[in-house]
Design a protein around this motif. Structure first.
Motif, short mmCIF file in Angstrom:
data_model
loop_
_atom_site.label_atom_id
_atom_site.label_comp_id
_atom_site.label_asym_id
_atom_site.label_seq_id
_atom_site.Cartn_x
_atom_site.Cartn_y
_atom_site.Cartn_z
N GLN A 258 4.73 10.12 1.39
CA GLN A 258 5.48 9.19 0.49
C GLN A 258 5.44 7.75 1.03
N ASN A 259 5.66 7.59 2.33
CA ASN A 259 5.69 6.23 2.92
C ASN A 259 4.29 5.62 2.97
N LEU A 260 3.27 6.49 3.19
CA LEU A 260 1.91 5.96 3.18
C LEU A 260 1.53 5.46 1.79
N ALA A 261 2.07 6.12 0.79
CA ALA A 261 1.76 5.70 -0.59
C ALA A 261 2.32 4.30 -0.88
N GLY A 262 3.38 3.92 -0.21
CA GLY A 262 3.97 2.60 -0.43
C GLY A 262 3.36 1.51 0.42
N ALA A 263 2.43 1.85 1.30
CA ALA A 263 1.82 0.87 2.19
C ALA A 263 0.72 0.10 1.45
N ILE A 264 1.13 -0.69 0.50
CA ILE A 264 0.21 -1.49 -0.30
C ILE A 264 0.53 -2.97 -0.09
N VAL A 265 -0.52 -3.77 0.09
CA VAL A 265 -0.34 -5.21 0.34
C VAL A 265 0.39 -5.85 -0.84
N TRP A 266 1.41 -6.70 -0.50
CA TRP A 266 2.15 -7.45 -1.56
C TRP A 266 1.23 -8.55 -2.10
N ASP A 267 0.95 -8.45 -3.36
CA ASP A 267 0.04 -9.41 -3.97
C ASP A 267 0.74 -10.76 -4.17
N ARG A 268 -0.04 -11.86 -3.96
CA ARG A 268 0.55 -13.22 -4.11
C ARG A 268 0.99 -13.50 -5.52
N SER A 269 0.43 -12.78 -6.47
CA SER A 269 0.80 -13.03 -7.86
C SER A 269 2.15 -12.43 -8.21
N ARG A 277 9.29 -2.37 -4.12
CA ARG A 277 8.07 -2.65 -3.39
C ARG A 277 8.42 -3.03 -1.96
N TYR A 278 9.47 -3.83 -1.83
CA TYR A 278 9.90 -4.23 -0.48
C TYR A 278 10.33 -3.00 0.32
N ALA A 279 11.09 -2.10 -0.32
CA ALA A 279 11.56 -0.88 0.39
C ALA A 279 10.38 -0.02 0.82
N ASP A 280 9.33 0.06 -0.03
CA ASP A 280 8.15 0.82 0.34
C ASP A 280 7.49 0.24 1.59
N LEU A 281 7.41 -1.07 1.66
CA LEU A 281 6.82 -1.72 2.83
C LEU A 281 7.66 -1.44 4.08
N VAL A 282 8.98 -1.49 3.91
CA VAL A 282 9.87 -1.19 5.05
C VAL A 282 9.65 0.25 5.51
N ALA A 283 9.54 1.15 4.50
CA ALA A 283 9.31 2.57 4.84
C ALA A 283 7.99 2.73 5.57
N GLU A 302 -3.08 19.98 9.04
CA GLU A 302 -4.49 19.72 8.81
C GLU A 302 -4.77 19.28 7.37
N SER A 303 -3.71 19.23 6.57
CA SER A 303 -3.93 18.85 5.17
C SER A 303 -4.07 17.32 4.98
N PHE A 304 -3.76 16.54 5.98
CA PHE A 304 -3.91 15.08 5.86
C PHE A 304 -5.39 14.72 5.81
N THR A 305 -5.73 14.00 4.81
CA THR A 305 -7.12 13.63 4.62
C THR A 305 -7.46 12.40 5.44
N GLN A 306 -8.80 12.16 5.46
CA GLN A 306 -9.27 10.99 6.22
C GLN A 306 -8.71 9.71 5.61
N ASP A 307 -8.60 9.65 4.27
CA ASP A 307 -8.05 8.45 3.61
C ASP A 307 -6.61 8.22 4.03
N GLU A 308 -5.89 9.35 4.18
CA GLU A 308 -4.48 9.22 4.59
C GLU A 308 -4.41 8.73 6.04
N TYR A 312 -2.80 5.24 7.28
CA TYR A 312 -1.86 5.12 8.39
C TYR A 312 -2.33 4.07 9.38
N VAL A 313 -3.63 4.13 9.71
CA VAL A 313 -4.17 3.18 10.69
C VAL A 313 -4.04 1.73 10.18
N ASN A 314 -4.13 1.51 8.86
CA ASN A 314 -4.12 0.16 8.27
C ASN A 314 -2.71 -0.36 7.93
#
Length: 838
Positions: A258-269, A277-283, A302-308, A312-314
């Motif tokens: 759930q927290n990885l799903a919210g790790a999206i860059v805040w767009d300048r627009s 969105r802010y809470a997702d970034l905090v999470a 072992e169910s975590f995929t390489q994308d996940e 996490y790394v990013n």
């Protein structure tokens, strides 16, 4: 008898002899003395006869042509000396008159001319080259040739010239032209004040219009500061200075996903703050803070995929980019806020600058009005009062001036100055607040956010966090907007009554066209004046004094002998009015009035020995020619004037004395033109009809251009152009020999060119030095026309003679006394000296 006869002793004879000798000697002496006295009488008579003989030989040409009586020949010339000596001898010796055996008194007196003989000379300072001698002879001549009533007529004509109170009128016109020039100085400060006040009024409208924008900008900055607070809080979370909540429940695979799903860059627009969105970034940040547990859980599952795993790394990169974008969004809001404040400051500064400029220009306007225009207007009134005190009716002047006077209400002007000062002070206060508004952004960035504040958005929500953020920092020095009051200067009476009319344009050019036409007429008139001067040079008949053969000029002429030079060195053409602009026209027009000063001074002094001066003036003007002399015109002595050496320019030479005839004629023309221009300038300023025309044109042009201060100078420029036109017409008529009315509204007194020269002569004679100049130049002209040197034309002569008279008994006295006797002692020398003149 018987008594004596009875005595015969001879005693009486002895006594008689003794007495008779001295008696005879005494008688002889008496006879000799009588003969000496008789000889003196004879010699005196002979001397008088001889001098009368010399005086009887007068110069017929000078007598007939100029009424001057002088000896034809120099008494000291060899031929004249021989003639006079012979006349003297013949007058002394009766034998030359009668029979040689005559026994009358002359024959009884033995006379013999002495060794020094007869000496005859003209009396020094008695020649016609002497001004006093010439003046006296002219006066004697004119008493018979020009009766008093003839001279009185021309004098009365001069005295009746309609130039009453001309000095006062001249002073009035000069005051009016000065008023026009001072009034024109209102132009620049008026236009500048209008520009500044209009700009100030526009700035007020701008400031007032931006008030809501500034309020809105302040609110936006407050709202958008949440982005800055969010960025700083994420940085705190990222730096582990604040604990980020993991989210709902313990760390589990589901929570991680759930927290990885919210790790999206805040767009300048995304400029609207999204708390989710802010809470997702905090999470997402919380996963980094619990990285050990998170990584263990992900390794165990072992169910975590390489994308996940990659997500996490990013997370760190995503959070860093989001922080940068959040700050950028705030900085954009900050920049927009600062731009609006800067615009606000600029408008305020414009308001201050235009207010100060308006104050400066209004103060200049007031200074010109109070210290220049009003004193000039007062001077005009004083000149009018002078005219009224001289008996002039100034009611028409008051009517004519009613429209041209500029009106400025100084009380209204002061009210506008106060208005601008208040507005400027208010704007300066707002400008200080605007500076504080700019500083708010610096204060925000300088604020230190603690862990509690970092968690406030997540825990309390964005709005509450922002309010707390601003409250805790005392609103970062943001000033509270107060109530400011401005007064639009356009609402002031001074603007409505005066400045509103400045610069108002109109397309109606009727009056401007009329003014331009009058200017063109004036230029044409001055062109005619130039043509007249050029025509003088084209005649080709002039002879200059230096060209005269037989006598060297000036050494052998009375002017050179009396050391009287020319009054002018070259042709002094009158300065024509510069018609390029109203300023130059009025300035030169006022200067042209000085040409009448000397004339007025002369007219005021037509008194004292006026009759004698009038006789001289009449002689000089009627014996010599001038430019308007016609072919068959004759002098007082009936000599043809066009046969004189100087062709139609003798009177001009008398006045100015230059050796060049053209120079004298040019000067006379220039002086006459300048005089007519001065008189016509005075006339146009007092003519009601012309002033009505000028008022209409000045009013139309000043209203059409929105330049009320130009009214007087436009009017006076038009009037001076009228004067130039009239002067050109007058000069053209005068040069033809026609009469021209001295004052255009009064044709009772008219003068022609020659009469103007008579007037110049008469006025010039007021000065004794000038009178001498005129007489000397008169002698020059006579000498030119006769070819005879007046310095040798004497009106008086002296005769000196040594005559020896023979005696008989007087030498015997010396012998009786034992002194030697000689022929010289028998002759007694009689020294004769006599003087005689016309």
């Amino acid at each position: 008898m018987r008594f004596f006869c009875g005595k015969n002793r001879g005693a009486i004879s002895v006594f008689l002899t003794l007495i008779l000798v001295p008696v005879l000697i005494f008688s002889g002496i008496i006879v000799d003395i009588s003969r000496l006295y008789a000889a003196k009488t004879v010699i005196s008579g002979a001397g008088d006869l001889t001098m009368n003989a010399a005086l009887a030989r007068y110069d017929k040409q000078l007598k007939d042509s100029y009424g001057l009586i002088t000896m034809a020949d120099d008494p000291s010339s060899p031929s004249m000396k021989t003639y006079l000596e012979q006349s003297f001898l013949e007058s002394c010796n009766a034998s030359a008159l009668k029979d040689t055996k005559s026994t009358d008194l002359h024959s009884m007196i033995q006379l013999e001319l002495g060794t020094e003989g007869v000496e005859v000379q003209g009396v020094k300072n008695s020649s016609l080259a002497d001004t006093q001698v010439l003046q006296q002879q002219i006066l004697e001549y004119m008493k018979f040739r020009a009766p008093v009533y003839m001279v009185s007529d021309i004098l009365e004509k001069f005295k009746k010239m309609p130039l009453k109170n001309m000095n006062e009128k001249k002073d009035y016109i000069e005051a009016k032209t000065d008023y026009a020039k001072k009034t024109k100085e209102l132009g620049e400060p008026s236009e500048n004040a209008k520009t500044a006040v209009d700009a100030h009024s526009a700035a007020i409208q701008g400031v007032q219009g931006m008030a809501s924008e500034i309020s809105e900008a302040m609110n936006i900055l407050v709202q958008q500061s949440v982005f800055y607070l969010a960025a700083e809080s994420l940085q705190k979370y990222l730096d582990n200075e604040a604990l980020a909540p993991v989210g709902s429940g313990q760390i589990s695979s589901a929570v991680i996903r759930q927290n990885l799903a919210g790790a999206i860059v805040w767009d300048r627009s995304e400029t609207v703050f999204d708390e989710i969105r802010y809470a997702d970034l905090v999470a997402a940040v919380s996963l980094l803070q619990n990285s050990g547990i998170v990584e263990q859980a992900m390794n165990n599952d072992e169910s975590f995929t390489q994308d996940e795993w990659n997500a996490y790394v990013n997370i760190d990169t995503v959070i860093q980019q989001s922080i940068a974008n959040l700050k950028s969004i705030y900085e954009d809001a900050e920049k927009d806020y600062i731009n609006k404040i800067e615009n606000y400051k600029s408008e305020l500064q414009t308001m201050i600058n235009t207010g100060n400029e308006g104050i400066t220009q209004l103060q200049k306007l007031e200074d010109v009005w109070v210290n220049k225009v009003q004193p000039a207007e007062k001077a005009c009134q004083e000149r009018k009062d002078d005219l009224q005190s001289k008996g002039e009716d100034i009611s028409e002047l008051n009517e004519l001036e009613e429209e041209e006077n500029i009106k400025i209400n100084t009380d209204d002007l002061e009210d506008m100055l106060n208005c601008l000062e208040r507005n400027t002070e208010e704007a300066e206060g707002l400008l200080e607040e605007a500076e504080k508004m700019i500083q708010v952004t610096d204060h925000i960035k300088a604020a230190q956010i603690n862990s509690t504040e970092a968690c406030s958005i997540f825990e309390r929500g964005a709005a509450a966090a922002v309010n707390t953020f601003w409250d805790d920092n005392a609103n970062f020095g943001m000033p509270l907007q107060g109530n400011y009051y401005y007064t639009d200067p356009k609402e002031c009476n001074f603007y409505k009554e005066y400045l509103s009319k400045v610069g108002t344009k109109s397309e109606d050019e009727t009056e401007q066209n009329a003014k331009d036409q009058k200017k063109q007429d004036a230029e044409d008139a001055q062109g005619e004046y130039d043509q007249i001067l050029e025509g003088l040079n084209a005649l080709g008949k002039e002879k200059n004094l230096k060209d005269f053969s037989g006598l060297s000029y000036p050494d052998e002429f009375p002017s050179g002998q009396n050391k009287i030079g020319s009054d002018i060195q070259s042709a002094q053409t009158v300065k024509k009015l510069n018609l390029d602009s109203d300023d130059t026209t009025v300035n030169d027009g006022a200067g042209s009035l000085s040409a009448i000063t000397e004339l007025l001074k002369g007219l005021d002094n037509l008194s004292g020995e006026l009759l004698e001066r009038a006789y001289l003036m009449e002689y000089m003007s009627e014996m010599f020619n001038c430019m308007t002399t016609k072919e068959n015109d004759v002098s007082l002595s009936n000599d043809k004037l066009n046969s004189h050496y100087i062709y139609n320019g003798e009177i001009e030479y008398l006045l100015y004395g230059n050796e060049s005839t053209i120079v004298n004629k040019t000067e006379a023309t220039a002086v006459l033109y300048s005089l007519r221009l001065a008189i016509n300038s005075a006339y146009v300023f007092f003519d009601k009809t012309l002033n009505a025309e000028a008022n209409s044109i000045a009013s139309g042009i000043s209203d059409a251009t929105g330049q009320a201060w130009l009214y007087p100078i436009i009017k006076y420029s038009y009037l001076f152009c009228c004067a130039v036109v009239y002067s050109g017409q007058d000069l053209s008529s005068l040069m033809k020999g026609d009469e021209v009315a001295v004052w255009r509204a009064n044709d009772k007194v008219k003068l022609n060119y020659k009469e103007y020269l008579k007037l110049f002569l008469l006025v010039s004679m007021i000065s004794e030095n000038n009178e001498k100049k005129l007489l000397v130049r008169t002698a020059d002209c006579i000498q030119l026309n006769t070819g005879k040197s007046l310095s040798s034309k004497y009106t008086m002569l002296t005769l000196r003679a040594d005559v020896k008279a023979e005696t008989t008994f007087l030498p015997k006295v010396s012998a009786l006394l034992g002194r030697s006797n000689s022929d010289e002692e028998s002759q007694k020398t009689i020294k004769y000296q006599g003087i005689l003149g016309y």
